[in-house]
Design an enzyme around this catalytic site. Structure first.
Site, short mmCIF file in Angstrom:
data_model
loop_
_atom_site.label_atom_id
_atom_site.label_comp_id
_atom_site.label_asym_id
_atom_site.label_seq_id
_atom_site.Cartn_x
_atom_site.Cartn_y
_atom_site.Cartn_z
N CYS A 22 -28.14 54.22 -3.26
CA CYS A 22 -27.68 55.55 -3.61
C CYS A 22 -28.71 56.34 -4.40
CB CYS A 22 -26.42 55.47 -4.46
SG CYS A 22 -25.05 54.63 -3.69
N CYS A 276 -36.23 47.19 -10.38
CA CYS A 276 -36.48 46.69 -9.02
C CYS A 276 -37.88 47.10 -8.56
CB CYS A 276 -35.43 47.26 -8.07
SG CYS A 276 -35.73 46.87 -6.33
N SER A 329 -43.73 55.68 3.99
CA SER A 329 -43.91 54.99 2.71
C SER A 329 -45.17 54.14 2.65
CB SER A 329 -42.69 54.12 2.41
OG SER A 329 -42.47 53.18 3.45
N ASP A 391 -48.38 48.07 6.52
CA ASP A 391 -46.96 48.38 6.31
C ASP A 391 -46.57 47.87 4.93
OD1 ASP A 391 -44.47 49.37 6.81
OD2 ASP A 391 -43.98 48.00 8.45
N ASP A 392 -45.47 48.42 4.39
CA ASP A 392 -45.10 48.07 3.02
C ASP A 392 -44.37 46.74 2.92
OD1 ASP A 392 -42.24 48.79 3.52
OD2 ASP A 392 -43.08 50.80 3.62
N CYS A 428 -31.10 40.53 -1.57
CA CYS A 428 -30.82 41.20 -2.83
C CYS A 428 -29.32 41.32 -3.01
CB CYS A 428 -31.46 42.59 -2.85
SG CYS A 428 -31.07 43.53 -4.34
N CYS A 507 -37.78 43.17 -11.45
CA CYS A 507 -37.06 42.22 -10.62
C CYS A 507 -37.86 41.96 -9.36
CB CYS A 507 -35.67 42.76 -10.27
SG CYS A 507 -34.72 41.64 -9.21
N CYS A 510 -36.30 39.11 -4.63
CA CYS A 510 -36.38 39.04 -3.16
C CYS A 510 -37.62 38.27 -2.71
CB CYS A 510 -36.38 40.44 -2.56
SG CYS A 510 -37.67 41.53 -3.18
#
EC number: 2.4.2.14
Length: 521
Positions: A22, A276, A329, A391-392, A428, A507, A510
């Protein structure tokens, strides 16, 4: 009106990319058209959630006006439905569902009637103790109508904390009581008859920042008064012409109302904060700032570090090789990789930014085009070249596999994949849709097996050490980024966040499986 048509392109994307839950936005400014400002704030936060959105306002007569809908912000809102949203303050929300189904009933803001007036709430994140909190409330006779965490929060806020006068709102105490029961993961804005409260969990897991804007006084337009906004990302502050002040601190409650701004510690900040790290890797807009540094610059550093750790193969030269990034991104990381490696950066892929949310169902022929409807190669830039594709992240590998096929079809002679984050090995549980263990290709296959699956000549990832170095090196303490006294004490108060022994204040569960708080899923 809710549209339940499934979207094949969105489904394709969901199979491959992590999703932020969100974006939240709030403003207190009786002098302005707050619903319109909230609209443009949400447009700036659209990347954080595309399933549903909503705006709620509080007027001078203590009435709440709310409008929610399924779809993008500019699909849901127009001049007709914005006009009735009158008020002195507003909250807004863009949603991607990670807890609760993608239905209109789960759209936010959520409005609740209490003994002390209506309240509205918008939230980013997942409560890690939602299951036990929901059970505790149900044992007290509380019923639930939606399956989103936000209803748990509103019910906790509606209950009077022990020892507090039930005839007074005591919103600060109610919020602190909620925070004592919920360690993470949330950043939320609460709209009450007495103004707006911005709240960030004690780990600082989800982002929230504060901004200000100067507006003409109602009584004397020649003078100005300072009003305040709260939002998930600083990009939304610039969009509405406001000025970024600072990040809301872990465990902090910020109150904005007619009298300006005050700040409280709702729960002592953790000694090991855990913002995060995927905010830096993927989620946040590149023009946003967090922890005193621009996201674009951090991603560029990731690319530079990646090039040092995993340079181009010796067979590649700056005459026959190009670096391209997956829009959007990954472009800063690709630029950084090119800068460090000496291999020229070239645009190799264009992205259709407007097709992923269409509700027009494709024909069988178009369905077979798959990724081609979202990306298109610049053939003249690629043909006859060795390509370093940056790529990210890789979550399930569907998109990267399809892109490699697309780039090879455009004439690339070799494709070497470089990922500007470590392998995603664990799901996550704190507000990001990042698949399950069974769906995570990094959990189930070795790097070599992934390379073979996606069809690349080579595949290498940024190390966790390299990622954290790229992020941490530019962090500025709050005292450096802002000197504005925003606390209720008489003198400015700054909170220097402690960094643990390995300098890791984010964090990274992941990647490591080391979750920063207990989970009751």
């Amino acid at each position: 009106m809710e549209n339940n048509n499934n979207n094949f392109i969105e489904e394709e994307e969901e199979l491959s990319e992590p999703k932020e839950k969100c974006g939240v936005f709030a403003i207190y400014a009786p002098e302005l058209d707050v619903s319109r400002i909230a609209f443009f704030g949400l447009v700036a936060l659209q990347h954080r959630g595309q399933e549903s959105c909503g705006i709620a306002t509080y007027d001078e007569f203590q009435s709440v006006h709310v409008e929610t809908g399924m779809g993008l912000v500019n699909q849901v809102f127009n001049e007709t439905n914005l006009k009735p949203l009158k008020g002195k303050m507003a909250i807004g929300h863009t949603r991607y569902s990670t807890a609760g189904k993608s239905t209109l009933v789960n759209a936010q803001p959520v409005i609740v009637q209490t003994l002390h007036g209506q309240i509205g709430i918008v939230q980013n994140g997942n409560l890690t103790t939602a299951k036990s909190l929901r059970k505790e409330l149900m044992q007290k006779g509380v019923g639930f109508f939606i399956d989103s965490d936000v209803e748990v929060i509103t019910q906790l806020l509606s209950n009077n904390p022990e020892g507090c006068d039930p005839h007074k709102p005591n919103w600060e105490n109610r919020i602190a009581h909620f925070m004592s029961k919920a360690e993470a993961a949330y950043a939320l804005c609460l709209m009450t008859p007495n103004g707006i409260y911005g709240v960030r969990d004690s780990l600082g897991m989800r982002p929230l920042c504060l901004g200000s804007l100067e507006v003409p006084c109602k009584d004397d337009p020649t003078k100005t008064i300072t009003r305040y906004v709260l939002t998930s990302e600083s990009c939304a502050i610039g969009t509405i012409g406001a000025k970024f002040i600072r990040d809301v601190r872990p465990g902090e409650i910020v109150h904005i109302n007619e009298n300006g701004i005050t700040s409280f510690i709702g729960r002592s900040p953790s000694d090991n904060p855990a913002l995060c790290v995927f905010e830096y890797v993927y989620f946040s807009r590149p023009d946003s700032s967090m922890e005193g540094q621009l996201i674009h610059i951090v991603r560029q550093r990731m690319g530079e570090t990646l090039a040092r750790e995993s340079p181009p193969p010796q067979t590649c030269s700056n005459n026959d090789t190009i670096v391209i990034g997956v829009p959007d991104s990954s472009l800063p990381a690709a630029i950084g990789y090119a800068k460090q490696s000496g291999i020229p950066f070239t645009e190799g892929l264009t992205k259709n930014r407007y097709i992923h949310r269409t509700f027009i169902q494709p024909s069988d022929h178009l369905r077979q085009q798959g990724i081609k409807l979202k990306f298109n190669p610049l053939t003249e830039n690629i043909q006859g070249k060795k390509v370093i594709l940056v790529d990210d992240s890789i979550v399930r590998a569907n998109t990267i596999k399809a892109l490699i096929k697309l780039i090879r079809g455009a004439g690339a002679t070799e494709i070497h994949v470089r990922i500007s984050s470590p392998p995603v090995l664990h799901p996550c549980h704190m507000g990001i849709d990042m698949a399950t263990y069974d769906q995570l290709i990094g959990h189930n296959r070795t790097v070599e097996e992934i390379r073979e699956y996606i069809g690349a000549e080579s595949l290498q990832y940024l190390t966790l050490e390299g990622l954290m170095k790229s992020v941490n090196i530019g962090i500025k303490p709050q005292a450096e980024t802002n000197s504005t006294p925003c606390f209720s004490t008489s003198s400015p108060t700054t909170t220097k966040i402690k960094i643990n022994e390995n300098n890791q204040k984010h964090c990274v569960a992941c990647f490591t499986g080391d979750y920063p708080c207990s989970l009751d899923f």
